[in-house]
Design an enzyme around this catalytic site. Structure first.
Site, mmCIF file in Angstrom:
data_model
loop_
_atom_site.group_PDB
_atom_site.id
_atom_site.type_symbol
_atom_site.label_atom_id
_atom_site.label_comp_id
_atom_site.label_asym_id
_atom_site.label_seq_id
_atom_site.Cartn_x
_atom_site.Cartn_y
_atom_site.Cartn_z
ATOM 1 N N LYS A 152 0.838 -1.191 0.000
ATOM 2 C CA LYS A 152 0.000 0.000 0.000
ATOM 3 C C LYS A 152 0.879 1.250 0.000
ATOM 4 C CE LYS A 152 -3.922 1.646 2.832
ATOM 5 N NZ LYS A 152 -4.760 1.256 3.998
ATOM 6 N N LEU A 201 -7.404 8.477 3.439
ATOM 7 C CA LEU A 201 -7.374 7.077 3.890
ATOM 8 C C LEU A 201 -8.613 6.724 4.697
ATOM 9 C CD1 LEU A 201 -3.633 6.946 5.084
ATOM 10 C CD2 LEU A 201 -4.550 6.146 2.891
ATOM 11 N N SER A 227 -9.336 1.139 2.460
ATOM 12 C CA SER A 227 -8.419 2.039 1.788
ATOM 13 C C SER A 227 -7.285 1.317 1.075
ATOM 14 C CB SER A 227 -7.834 3.021 2.810
ATOM 15 O OG SER A 227 -7.121 2.339 3.828
ATOM 16 N N ILE A 248 -7.929 -0.359 9.731
ATOM 17 C CA ILE A 248 -8.427 0.255 10.960
ATOM 18 C C ILE A 248 -9.955 0.218 11.001
ATOM 19 C CG2 ILE A 248 -8.528 2.630 10.091
ATOM 20 C CD1 ILE A 248 -7.489 3.528 12.873
ATOM 21 N N GLY A 249 -10.571 0.183 9.823
ATOM 22 C CA GLY A 249 -12.025 0.108 9.768
ATOM 23 C C GLY A 249 -12.513 -1.029 8.894
ATOM 24 N N GLY A 250 -11.558 -1.727 8.265
ATOM 25 C CA GLY A 250 -11.894 -2.799 7.326
ATOM 26 C C GLY A 250 -11.083 -2.713 6.058
ATOM 27 N N SER A 251 -9.998 -1.940 6.083
ATOM 28 C CA SER A 251 -9.288 -1.571 4.860
ATOM 29 C C SER A 251 -8.513 -2.698 4.188
ATOM 30 C CB SER A 251 -8.332 -0.410 5.145
ATOM 31 O OG SER A 251 -9.053 0.733 5.510
#
Length: 583
Positions: A152, A201, A227, A248-251
Site C-alpha cells: 500500500k 485514507l 483504503s 483500521i475500519g476494514g481496509s
C-alpha cells in the site's frame, strides 16, 4: 497571466506523467484492449458508475498478447511456496519471475489505475542480484527468495514517494524504509510496486485527486474498496503474489470482499506497522485506535505462507510488535483432527445495528450448513451480544479524537477539495481532552469485557468457541461510493480480534429475490441507509449479479494462527462444495 488553477492540478499531471513513464513502451496496451469509456484520472473523481458501464477486464492480461506463454505460466500456475521453491531450485530465475509480474502489474494498472509507484527497474535489479547470489553461493536469500510482492502507498520505501493520494506529499521521497519493508526484503521478497488509496485514507472507495479512482476489474460499476483498494485489485489481477495493506475500519477485508480474494487482519503487534505515512497527527494511534498491517492473497495457503515468515520475526524489526509463534511448516493434519474435541465455529448473523441484506444472510447460512456436514466441526448459533451494537459508535469516536487539522492542512495547502463522498463527512473538528479520551477508553474496556461472553458456551468458561463466521458487510459489493455500515469490520479493530475475508461464491439470479422486500423493522439510520441498497425503488438489484459473496472469519485476541486454521477449515468446506458442483 498567472494560472487560476489550484496548485494540485499541475502536480497531479506531473505525477501521472512520471507514473506513465515508468511503464516501458513495450508493456503498453494496444488501444483496442482498453474498454471504451475509460475516464481520465481527473474525471474519475466525480463521474459515477453509470458512466463506466458494466465491464470485466480480468481476462485482458491473458488475451492482450503482451505476456509470453512463460510469463502467463509464471503468473498463474504457482502458489507462493511452489514459486519460491522453483526459484531456489534453479528451475526459474528470479529475474524472469519478477519481469512477468511487473509486466502484468503494468497491464492491470492501465485497466484499473491501481498503482501509484511502479518500482519495476529497481525490482528487476534486485532480482538479478538474487539470481547471482544463488548461483554464486547455492543458497537463497531468505525463505521468500525472489517473491514478487506489493505494498500500500502508505508504506515508506527509501527514495520513493509516499504521497497517499495527496499532492502536498508528492515528490517528497521517503528517507528510510518502513520496518515491514525491511523485513520483507530480509526474507528475500522483492517489492515491485506501491498501490492506490483514497484521499484521507478514510473511505472505502480508493479515489483521490493525484491518481484518480481505482476501478474494480470484475465490474467497473462496483467499488474496488478501500483504503487498500489498489492492493486488492493488483492481487486479484495477478500482478503480484501477495499485497500488504493496513486495516483500521476494514481496509484489508473490504477490498478483499470487493475483488473476491482473501484478506487477513491480524491482531495488533503481529505485523510491523510503524514507519508509514498517514497524513495524521504523529502518535495518534497510540492514544486512539491503532491500525494493523496485514496481507491480501489469492488463497488461504498464501496468507499462511507469508504470515509464517513474518510473525515470528516481527518483534526484531519494529517496536510495535510482540513475540509471536507460527508453526513452520504448517501441520499437514487438518486442525479438527488434531484437537481432543470438535472444532467449534459460531455463526453470528448480525451485529444488532444493521440487518444484513438477504443474499448476505443466505451465504452465511450456506456456509454454516456446509460446516455442519464437515466431520470434526461443531456449529453453534451465537446470540448477538448487546455490546456488539455499541462497538461501531465507540470506534468512530476513537478514530476522530484529534481535530483533523493535520490532514486538512495538507489538503487545503494545494487547493484540493474533498472528494465527493467525503464532503459533509470529513473536516476540521474539536480535539478531545484527556478526560474525554479516558471516558472513551473506559467504554471500550467495558465493551471488550462484555464481548468475551461471545466465546463461551453456557455458564462454563472452559469450553471456548474457536472461531466465528459473520458478514464482512451487510450488503453485497456495492456501486462506487455506496458502501454502508463499516461496523461489521471496524468493531473487530476496536476489540483487537484477528479477522479475515474468505470468498464463497458469486451472486446469482436466484439471489435477486425480485418482488420481495425486507419486512423486518428498521433498526436505525444505518439500517435504513443499508436497505436502500436493496429496495427496488432505489437500486436495480441486477447490478450485483456475478459479484463475489464472502464471509468474515473472526477469532479471539492474539489467536492469529487459529484464524488461519479456521479459514483453512472453512475454505476447504466451501471449495469442496464448489468441486462437487462442477462434477
Amino acid at each position: 497571466m498567472a494560472s487560476t488553477e489550484p496548485a494540485y492540478v499541475a502536480i497531479a499531471q506531473r505525477k501521472q506523467a512520471e507514473l506513465a513513464a515508468a511503464i516501458p513502451t513495450q508493456w503498453k496496451l494496444p488501444a483496442q484492449f482498453i474498454p471504451a469509456g475509460m475516464l481520465t484520472p481527473a474525471e474519475s473523481i466525480t463521474e459515477g458508475p453509470k458512466q463506466y458501464g458494466r465491464v470485466n477486464v480480468m481476462e485482458i492480461p491473458r488475451t492482450c498478447g503482451l505476456l509470453t506463454s512463460k510469463e502467463l505460466e509464471i503468473t498463474e500456475k504457482y502458489d507462493i511456496r511452489a514459486l519460491v521453491l522453483a526459484m531456489t531450485e534453479g528451475k526459474l530465475k528470479a529475474e524472469d519471475v519478477v519481469q512477468g509480474f511487473c509486466k502484468r502489474a503494468a497491464i492491470a494498472h492501465q485497466l484499473t489505475r491501481c498503482l501509484t509507484e511502479p518500482l519495476f527497474d529497481r525490482a528487476l535489479h534486485r532480482a538479478r542480484e538474487l539470481d547471482n547470489h544463488l548461483q554464486r553461493t547455492g543458497r537463497p536469500v531468505g525463505p521468500l527468495h525472489g517473491l514478487p510482492v506489493s505494498v500500500k502507498d502508505t508504506f515508506n520505501i527509501k527514495g520513493v514517494d509516499s504521497s497517499i493520494g495527496l499532492s502536498a506529499l508528492a515528490f517528497k521521497p521517503a528517507s528510510a524504509n518502513s520496518p515491514l519493508v525491511d523485513l520483507l526484503e530480509s526474507l528475500g521478497a522483492i517489492i515491485i510496486a506501491k498501490t492506490n488509496v483514497p484521499q484521507t485514507l478514510a473511505t472505502l472507495d480508493s479515489c483521490n485527486h493525484l491518481f484518480g479512482r481505482t476501478l474494480n476489474p470484475l465490474n467497473r460499476q462496483w467499488t474496488a474498496g478501500g483504503s487498500t483498494g489498489g492492493e486488492g485489485v493488483l492481487v486479484a489481477m495477478r500482478g503480484t503474489m501477495v499485497g500488504f495493506g493496513t486495516d483500521i475500519g476494514g481496509s484489508i477485508r473490504v477490498p478483499a470482499m470487493c475483488q473476491g480474494i482473501y484478506g487477513f487482519k491480524p491482531s495488533n503487534g503481529r505485523v510491523p506497522y510503524g514507519g508509514q505515512q498517514s497524513g495524521q497527527l504523529s502518535g495518534k494511534g497510540r492514544m486512539a485506535l491503532q491500525a494493523v498491517a496485514g496481507p491480501l492473497a489469492r488463497s488461504v495457503a498464501d496468507l499462511g505462507a507469508v504470515m509464517a515468515e513474518i510473525l515470528p520475526r516481527a518483534e526484531l524489526f519494529d517496536e510495535d510488535c510482540i513475540p509471536g509463534y507460527w508453526p513452520t511448516p504448517a501441520p499437514s493434519v487438518p486442525v479438527m483432527l488434531a484437537l481432543p474435541r470438535n472444532f467449534t465455529i459460531g455463526i453470528l448473523k448480525t451485529d444488532g445495528l444493521v440487518t444484513p441484506l438477504p443474499p448476505v444472510a443466505r451465504v452465511i447460512d450456506e456456509v454454516a450448513q456446509l460446516l455442519r456436514q464437515t466431520p470434526g466441526v461443531e456449529v453453534v448459533d451465537i446470540t448477538t451480544p448487546p455490546a456488539m451494537s455499541k462497538c461501531q459508535g465507540v470506534t468512530g469516536r476513537l478514530m476522530g479524537v484529534d481535530d483533523g487539522s493535520t490532514m486538512m492542512d495538507l489538503i487545503e495547502s494545494m487547493g484540493e477539495s474533498l472528494i465527493p463522498w467525503l464532503q459533509g463527512r470529513y473536516g476540521r473538528g474539536k480535539a478531545l481532552n484527556v478526560n474525554q479520551l479516558a471516558a472513551l477508553h473506559t467504554q471500550r474496556s467495558q465493551l471488550e469485557k462484555e464481548m468475551l461472553k461471545m466465546w463461551t458456551l453456557g455458564v462454563s468458561r472452559e469450553r471456548r468457541v474457536d472461531a466465528i463466521i459473520c458478514p464482512v458487510a451487510p450488503h453485497p459489493v456495492p456501486q462506487m461510493d455506496r458502501y454502508n455500515a463499516v461496523g461489521y469490520t471496524s468493531s473487530f479493530v476496536l476489540l483487537d480480534y484477528p479477522a479475515g475475508t474468505l470468498p464463497v461464491r458469486r451472486f446469482v439470479e436466484s439471489d435477486l429475490d425480485i418482488g420481495q422486500e425486507m419486512n423486518s423493522p428498521e433498526l436505525g439510520s444505518w439500517d435504513k441507509a443499508n436497505r436502500k441498497l436493496w429496495n427496488e425503488g432505489t437500486t436495480d438489484r441486477r447490478v450485483y449479479l456475478d459479484s463475489p459473496l464472502s464471509v468474515q472469519v473472526v477469532t479471539p485476541k492474539q489467536r492469529d494462527y487459529e484464524l488461519f486454521q479456521a479459514m483453512e477449515i472453512i475454505d476447504r468446506a466451501v471449495q469442496g462444495r464448489a468441486a462437487t458442483a462442477k462434477l
